[in-house]
Design an enzyme around this catalytic site. Structure first.
Site, PDB file in Angstrom:
ATOM      1  N   ARG A 253       0.821  -1.207   0.000  1.00  0.00           N
ATOM      2  CA  ARG A 253       0.000   0.000   0.000  1.00  0.00           C
ATOM      3  C   ARG A 253       0.856   1.258   0.000  1.00  0.00           C
ATOM      4  O   ARG A 253       0.533   2.235  -0.678  1.00  0.00           O
ATOM      5  CB  ARG A 253      -0.948  -0.024   1.202  1.00  0.00           C
ATOM      6  CG  ARG A 253      -2.082  -1.003   1.007  1.00  0.00           C
ATOM      7  CD  ARG A 253      -2.883  -1.294   2.254  1.00  0.00           C
ATOM      8  NE  ARG A 253      -3.986  -2.191   1.924  1.00  0.00           N
ATOM      9  CZ  ARG A 253      -4.794  -2.744   2.805  1.00  0.00           C
ATOM     10  NH1 ARG A 253      -4.632  -2.498   4.101  1.00  0.00           N
ATOM     11  NH2 ARG A 253      -5.767  -3.552   2.420  1.00  0.00           N
TER      12      ARG A 253
ATOM     13  N   TYR B  48      -6.110  -1.197  -6.787  1.00  0.00           N
ATOM     14  CA  TYR B  48      -5.488  -2.392  -6.208  1.00  0.00           C
ATOM     15  C   TYR B  48      -4.846  -2.133  -4.851  1.00  0.00           C
ATOM     16  O   TYR B  48      -4.728  -1.008  -4.409  1.00  0.00           O
ATOM     17  CB  TYR B  48      -4.536  -3.074  -7.180  1.00  0.00           C
ATOM     18  CG  TYR B  48      -3.301  -2.376  -7.682  1.00  0.00           C
ATOM     19  CD1 TYR B  48      -2.787  -1.226  -7.145  1.00  0.00           C
ATOM     20  CD2 TYR B  48      -2.600  -2.954  -8.755  1.00  0.00           C
ATOM     21  CE1 TYR B  48      -1.634  -0.651  -7.635  1.00  0.00           C
ATOM     22  CE2 TYR B  48      -1.443  -2.384  -9.255  1.00  0.00           C
ATOM     23  CZ  TYR B  48      -0.959  -1.238  -8.686  1.00  0.00           C
ATOM     24  OH  TYR B  48       0.190  -0.677  -9.179  1.00  0.00           O
ATOM     25  N   GLU B  49      -4.473  -3.225  -4.194  1.00  0.00           N
ATOM     26  CA  GLU B  49      -3.969  -3.224  -2.811  1.00  0.00           C
ATOM     27  C   GLU B  49      -4.988  -2.658  -1.821  1.00  0.00           C
ATOM     28  O   GLU B  49      -4.646  -1.999  -0.845  1.00  0.00           O
ATOM     29  CB  GLU B  49      -2.644  -2.461  -2.706  1.00  0.00           C
ATOM     30  CG  GLU B  49      -1.577  -2.905  -3.672  1.00  0.00           C
ATOM     31  CD  GLU B  49      -1.297  -4.399  -3.637  1.00  0.00           C
ATOM     32  OE1 GLU B  49      -1.685  -5.057  -2.650  1.00  0.00           O
ATOM     33  OE2 GLU B  49      -0.721  -4.919  -4.599  1.00  0.00           O
ATOM     34  N   GLY B  50      -6.255  -2.926  -2.100  1.00  0.00           N
ATOM     35  CA  GLY B  50      -7.337  -2.400  -1.264  1.00  0.00           C
ATOM     36  C   GLY B  50      -7.802  -1.081  -1.836  1.00  0.00           C
ATOM     37  O   GLY B  50      -7.054  -0.105  -1.845  1.00  0.00           O
TER      38      GLY B  50
END
Length: 592
Positions: free
Chosen positions: A296, A439-441
């Protein structure tokens, strides 16, 4: 073709003048890295690799994309050779543990390199980028045997790694994942299931890929409490640690995407593939967060990196492109028209790019020093670094990628029609950066994490500590006459920030939907204030400690622009938060 020159002067200012990293490194035992000449040499060589090796294959990689043929993925022309040079130069091992072949340099140095790589060629950077998270997860949670088997080749770059979470039916809701792990008599597991959106899941750049994979054991509890983490290599290892038999984890296809086309985004099918449990059963999600948090921060930096390169190219164009005359009269009378940089609206766009590019670079570097501290400090200092890092991670991921999306589109706008066509490269930056908000949350998930977990569940403790630090600095900055008005504005916003948080907490006590309704605006509100704190520090440092008059003037001017033109956006976000959840939730589904 777009150009890229690493902003070495600004990087050196941040590291040496603002963060004073030599003192920071000495404090935490990074004695070798404390040498400013070594730091500058690493920056210079990293810039050279990014500018001369990665940039020239960026646009070509976007045009060619990755090729898929019966489970095999071929990367674009020049990608494999660039990766070989990357490894030969020792770049993959910069911040890794010397026990397993790493150079043992601080994490914050690797972050500088990561920015330059992403600015020059974000898609290429995805291949070694995910490996760093795999290395961190294995180093933190793997057994001694697993570390000995996998870390040396990952750290050298001989192998790469992936993070296998998402499945066709579940994205961020990992509690409903279905991939199964059946135990074998020899202590291994058979992993069966399908994972999608796996960055660098299959490629031709290394002779093995290590997939860190989430799966469920037969007796696992339901939901996120029943997830375990496994090592699933593309090739299982022989007794001497070399790639042996092909594991039945295969690439079913690769995605055709809006951007980062040269990064292979794979569908991976696990058909009783051999896997090895990391740590304890049912602790996989906790272990994976080691990797996810690193990813993140890296994602936020990607947003900043493409902001930076877009700004460079838009600025060069604005200084060269002739169009109309300045409203106050000709500025280049010897030419047929004035350069468009003389026009107020173009300057507004350029300064917006500049304020976010330089401010978010500083934010990323500061957060990287928190990682250094968390890794090396002990006791209360370690805990404080961890809390602040946890607070700032969702802000870095979301705020910096929202800014990246805004500013790369601004870059296109500055070039007008030329920005929209492929030749100049500005539209590629806008396409490539768009994934960073997803992406990555997703950024919505990050906003919920900040407000729900890092603010409300923490009972405002970390927020108060951060606000106290900002308040104390405002007092110092007020001693500079030029900065006093900005320090005063920021100090006033601190109390509004706290009262706004209290308002949300009270509403949420009666209706939990208020958290979701406020989350996005709350994260952006917090991000703008924190970046104001960053800009105040940069201007203060440049005026006090820098011997570069032009840089000091530039930082002050950009700080002023940020406070007068960008920071007022918090008023809109505050109004949205105060409006509550009813205007979102009262409308029936059938009226959408």
């Amino acid at each position: 073709m777009p150009e890229y020159k690493a902003p070495i002067e600004d990087i050196q200012f941040l590291l040496h003048k603002w963060l004073k990293v030599s003192d920071h490194y000495k404090k935490y035992g990074y004695d070798e890295a404390a040498d400013p000449e070594l730091i500058d040499a690493i920056i210079t060589e990293g810039a050279k690799f990014s500018e001369e090796v990665l940039l020239p294959i960026n646009q070509k990689g976007d045009e060619q994309g990755c090729q898929f043929d019966n489970g095999t993925v071929t990367t674009p022309e020049g990608f494999k050779e660039a990766y070989q040079q990357y490894c030969a130069n020792g770049w993959p091992s910069v911040s890794s543990d010397p026990q397993y072949g790493g150079q043992g340099l601080p994490y914050s140095i690797s972050v500088v390199l990561a920015e330059m790589i992403s600015s020059a060629n974000m898609a290429w950077g995805m291949y070694p980028g995910l490996s760093q998270g795999v290395i961190e997860a294995l180093h933190a949670h793997g057994s001694d045997e697993q570390k000995e088997k996998y870390l040396p080749a990952l750290i050298s770059g001989e192998w790469t790694g992936t993070m296998c979470l998402t499945e066709p039916h579940c994205g961020s809701d990992l509690g409903i994942l279905k991939t199964k792990a059946e135990p074998n008599d020899d202590g291994s597991y058979n992993i069966t299931g399908t994972k999608i959106f796996i960055s660098a899941g299959e490629h031709d750049m290394t002779n093995n890929i290590v997939h860190l994979t989430l799966a469920r054991l037969p007796d696992a509890p339901e939901g996120t409490k029943g997830i375990s983490l496994f090592i699933v290599p593309k090739f299982t290892l022989t007794d001497d640690g070399q790639p042996g038999e092909r594991n039945p984890v295969t690439c079913g296809s690769i995605e055709h995407k809006m951007g980062i086309k040269a990064s292979a985004t794979a569908v991976l099918n696990f058909d009783s593939a051999k896997g090895y449990l990391i740590g304890e059963a049912n602790q996989g999600l906790r272990y994976m967060f080691t990797m996810m948090n690193a990813a993140r921060l890296a994602t936020g930096q990607q947003g900043q990196a493409l902001n930076s390169v877009s700004y460079q190219n838009a600025l060069a164009y604005a200084k060269d492109r002739l169009q109309m005359r300045a409203l106050s009269g000709p500025k280049a009378p010897e030419k047929s028209a004035d350069p468009i940089i003389v026009h107020p609206d173009v300057r507004r766009m350029l300064l917006t790019q500049k304020a976010f590019a330089e401010g978010n670079r500083a934010l990323a570097y500061y957060v990287a020093t928190l990682v250094d501290t968390e890794l090396r400090a002990e006791g209360e200092r370690k805990e404080k670094a961890h809390k602040e890092l946890s607070f700032l991670t969702p802000i870095c991921k979301s705020f910096m990628t929202e800014a990246g999306h805004e500013t790369t589109n601004i870059g296109m706008q500055i070039l007008g029609g030329h920005g929209y066509i492929g030749e100049w490269g500005l539209e590629q930056f806008a396409r490539d950066v768009r994934i960073t908000q997803i992406y990555e949350g997703t950024n919505g998930i990050q906003a919920l994490d900040l407000l729900g977990r890092k603010i409300l569940m923490d009972k405002f403790k970390t927020l108060r500590r951060i606000q106290k630090k900002i308040k104390y600095f405002c007092k110092d900055a007020s001693s500079d006459k030029a900065l006093k008005p900005f320090a005063s504005d920021l100090k006033k916003l601190l109390s509004k920030w706290f009262m706004l948080t209290l308002t949300v907490a009270r509403k949420a006590g009666k209706n939990r939907e208020e958290v979701g309704a406020a989350a996005h605006d709350y994260l952006m509100y917090s991000g703008y204030i924190y970046l104001g704190f960053i800009w105040l520090q940069l201007a203060y440092t440049a005026r006090k400690d820098s011997d570069n008059k032009e840089l000091a003037e530039s930082k002050l001017a950009t700080c002023r622009f940020y406070f007068e033109r960008i920071l007022p956006r918090v008023k809109m976000h505050a109004a949205n938060i105060k409006s509550g959840a009813d205007n979102l939730m009262d409308i029936p589904d059938n009226q959408f």
